[in-house]
Scaffold this motif. Structure first.
Motif, PDB file in Angstrom:
ATOM      1  N   ASP A 163      32.323  81.948  56.168  1.00  0.00           N
ATOM      2  CA  ASP A 163      31.697  83.237  56.300  1.00  0.00           C
ATOM      3  C   ASP A 163      30.776  82.699  57.292  1.00  0.00           C
ATOM      4  O   ASP A 163      29.422  81.546  56.972  1.00  0.00           O
ATOM      5  CB  ASP A 163      30.840  84.491  55.750  1.00  0.00           C
ATOM      6  N   ALA A 164      30.017  83.292  58.163  1.00  0.00           N
ATOM      7  CA  ALA A 164      28.575  82.384  59.508  1.00  0.00           C
ATOM      8  C   ALA A 164      27.860  83.940  59.107  1.00  0.00           C
ATOM      9  O   ALA A 164      26.532  82.903  59.071  1.00  0.00           O
ATOM     10  CB  ALA A 164      29.768  83.270  60.395  1.00  0.00           C
ATOM     11  N   ASP A 165      27.487  84.194  57.672  1.00  0.00           N
ATOM     12  CA  ASP A 165      26.015  85.197  57.824  1.00  0.00           C
ATOM     13  C   ASP A 165      25.300  84.347  56.222  1.00  0.00           C
ATOM     14  O   ASP A 165      24.316  85.172  55.338  1.00  0.00           O
ATOM     15  CB  ASP A 165      26.895  86.472  56.868  1.00  0.00           C
ATOM     16  N   LEU A 166      25.879  83.151  55.823  1.00  0.00           N
ATOM     17  CA  LEU A 166      25.017  82.893  54.992  1.00  0.00           C
ATOM     18  C   LEU A 166      24.837  83.189  53.416  1.00  0.00           C
ATOM     19  O   LEU A 166      24.377  82.994  53.192  1.00  0.00           O
ATOM     20  CB  LEU A 166      23.248  82.167  54.994  1.00  0.00           C
ATOM     21  N   GLN A 167      25.983  84.146  53.318  1.00  0.00           N
ATOM     22  CA  GLN A 167      26.666  84.507  51.790  1.00  0.00           C
ATOM     23  C   GLN A 167      26.859  83.663  51.735  1.00  0.00           C
ATOM     24  O   GLN A 167      27.142  83.339  50.514  1.00  0.00           O
ATOM     25  CB  GLN A 167      27.154  85.515  51.596  1.00  0.00           C
ATOM     26  N   HIS A 168      27.629  82.532  52.164  1.00  0.00           N
ATOM     27  CA  HIS A 168      28.232  81.251  51.777  1.00  0.00           C
ATOM     28  C   HIS A 168      27.340  79.797  51.610  1.00  0.00           C
ATOM     29  O   HIS A 168      27.443  79.712  52.874  1.00  0.00           O
ATOM     30  CB  HIS A 168      29.666  81.620  52.060  1.00  0.00           C
ATOM     31  N   PRO A 169      27.127  78.953  50.557  1.00  0.00           N
ATOM     32  CA  PRO A 169      26.203  78.018  50.496  1.00  0.00           C
ATOM     33  C   PRO A 169      27.182  76.607  51.022  1.00  0.00           C
ATOM     34  O   PRO A 169      28.193  76.826  50.626  1.00  0.00           O
ATOM     35  CB  PRO A 169      25.833  77.793  49.164  1.00  0.00           C
ATOM     36  N   PRO A 170      27.154  76.107  52.271  1.00  0.00           N
ATOM     37  CA  PRO A 170      27.096  75.595  53.183  1.00  0.00           C
ATOM     38  C   PRO A 170      26.977  74.149  52.182  1.00  0.00           C
ATOM     39  O   PRO A 170      28.028  73.391  52.369  1.00  0.00           O
ATOM     40  CB  PRO A 170      25.909  75.188  54.778  1.00  0.00           C
ATOM     41  N   GLU A 171      25.961  74.113  51.292  1.00  0.00           N
ATOM     42  CA  GLU A 171      26.381  73.059  49.651  1.00  0.00           C
ATOM     43  C   GLU A 171      26.894  72.458  48.961  1.00  0.00           C
ATOM     44  O   GLU A 171      27.049  71.293  48.848  1.00  0.00           O
ATOM     45  CB  GLU A 171      24.490  73.338  49.681  1.00  0.00           C
ATOM     46  N   LEU A 172      28.247  73.556  49.494  1.00  0.00           N
ATOM     47  CA  LEU A 172      28.554  73.835  48.547  1.00  0.00           C
ATOM     48  C   LEU A 172      29.890  73.049  48.898  1.00  0.00           C
ATOM     49  O   LEU A 172      31.089  72.752  48.302  1.00  0.00           O
ATOM     50  CB  LEU A 172      29.452  74.868  48.036  1.00  0.00           C
ATOM     51  N   LEU A 173      30.506  72.522  50.273  1.00  0.00           N
ATOM     52  CA  LEU A 173      30.908  72.039  50.641  1.00  0.00           C
ATOM     53  C   LEU A 173      31.979  70.729  50.226  1.00  0.00           C
ATOM     54  O   LEU A 173      32.942  70.755  50.245  1.00  0.00           O
ATOM     55  CB  LEU A 173      30.578  72.169  52.786  1.00  0.00           C
ATOM     56  N   PRO A 174      30.467  70.042  50.432  1.00  0.00           N
ATOM     57  CA  PRO A 174      30.783  68.658  49.250  1.00  0.00           C
ATOM     58  C   PRO A 174      31.564  68.594  48.515  1.00  0.00           C
ATOM     59  O   PRO A 174      32.807  67.647  48.137  1.00  0.00           O
ATOM     60  CB  PRO A 174      29.932  67.729  49.210  1.00  0.00           C
ATOM     61  N   VAL A 175      31.664  69.653  47.539  1.00  0.00           N
ATOM     62  CA  VAL A 175      32.263  70.246  46.815  1.00  0.00           C
ATOM     63  C   VAL A 175      33.860  70.325  46.278  1.00  0.00           C
ATOM     64  O   VAL A 175      35.086  70.311  45.644  1.00  0.00           O
ATOM     65  CB  VAL A 175      31.144  70.822  45.404  1.00  0.00           C
TER      66      VAL A 175
END
Length: 245
Positions: A99-111
């Motif tokens: 999502d674009a609204d930052l409710q999903h933390p991008p920091e989790l992408l590598p995991v």
């Protein structure tokens, strides 16, 4: 990050509708998170003809970073359709959505990426693996979300049932959906992938669902109606497929 397990490129779709206020922070956090990932990637913003300058914000970033792409859909709405369109426009063999609204933390992408590279078909950021990961939600919103999740459980394949099949933040192998005609209406594309896709293994990664950073939520009555229409269609497919249960 460890072995890419045959993955050559990651394509992350970011559906947008009037998200100009969120994108600078989102892009910066995604790029910081992905700096530890060895796989090449691209960010595909699929915008439903926003009128708040979203396209201008994306254009500013794409002018200095060719990994950022903008696709604008005219007279079309819906998260699922935007995701499908974005995936169709990339040659990546690892696909994702955030999502674009930052409710999903991008920091989790590598995991999440590591979750697929370690052998799974899909890695899902899950709100329900741990308790209290939906802080800030009203009791009514939580109840509706849990009900929507519970009624989807009988549709999932017995060997790959997950706790959060309605998550909008996940990564999967393209080969799991190649050739499928996914339903473009509505917001809940993951459930259809779990029911109809070639998913043999799934992993859920817990995360804390954040609050919207800027702009307005797109959730409304039509979203709920689209979801129950999808449930009806998937029910017919799931219960009549050979050897389903």
């Amino acid at each position: 990050m460890g072995s890419s397990n045959g993955i050559s490129k990651f394509g992350l779709v970011i559906p947008t509708l009037n998200e100009a206020g969120n994108l600078p922070t989102l892009f910066d956090r995604i790029r910081a998170a992905m700096s530890s990932v060895e796989i090449p990637y691209e960010l595909i913003v699929v915008d439903d003809d926003s009128q708040d300058g979203t396209a201008d914000v994306v254009g500013k970033y794409s002018s200095t970073d060719p990994r950022v792409r903008l696709l604008v859909r005219k007279e079309q709405r819906g998260l699922a359709g935007a995701v499908i369109h974005g995936w169709q426009q990339t040659d990546a063999d690892l696909l994702g959505v955030i999502d674009a609204d930052l409710q999903h933390p991008p920091e989790l992408l590598p995991v999440l990426i590591e979750g697929v590279c370690s052998g799974n078909d899909v890695a899902i950021a899950s709100r329900y693996v741990k308790a209290k990961s939906t802080g800030g939600w009203s009791a009514a919103r939580y109840a509706v979300s849990r009900l929507g999740t519970l009624v989807s459980m009988p549709l999932q394949r017995s060997g790959t049932r997950v706790k959060d099949p309605l998550s909008g933040f996940f990564v999967l192998r393209r080969e799991c959906i190649d050739g499928l005609r996914l339903q473009p209406a509505g917001f809940k594309i993951l459930l259809e992938i779990l029911v109809r896709g070639r998913i043999k293994s799934a992993v859920e990664i817990p995360f804390q669902f954040g609050l919207r950073y800027a702009g307005k939520s797109k959730a409304d009555v039509k979203v709920a109606l689209d979801y129950f229409a999808l449930l009806s269609r998937l029910s017919r497919e799931a219960f009549f497929r050979p050897g389903s249960r």
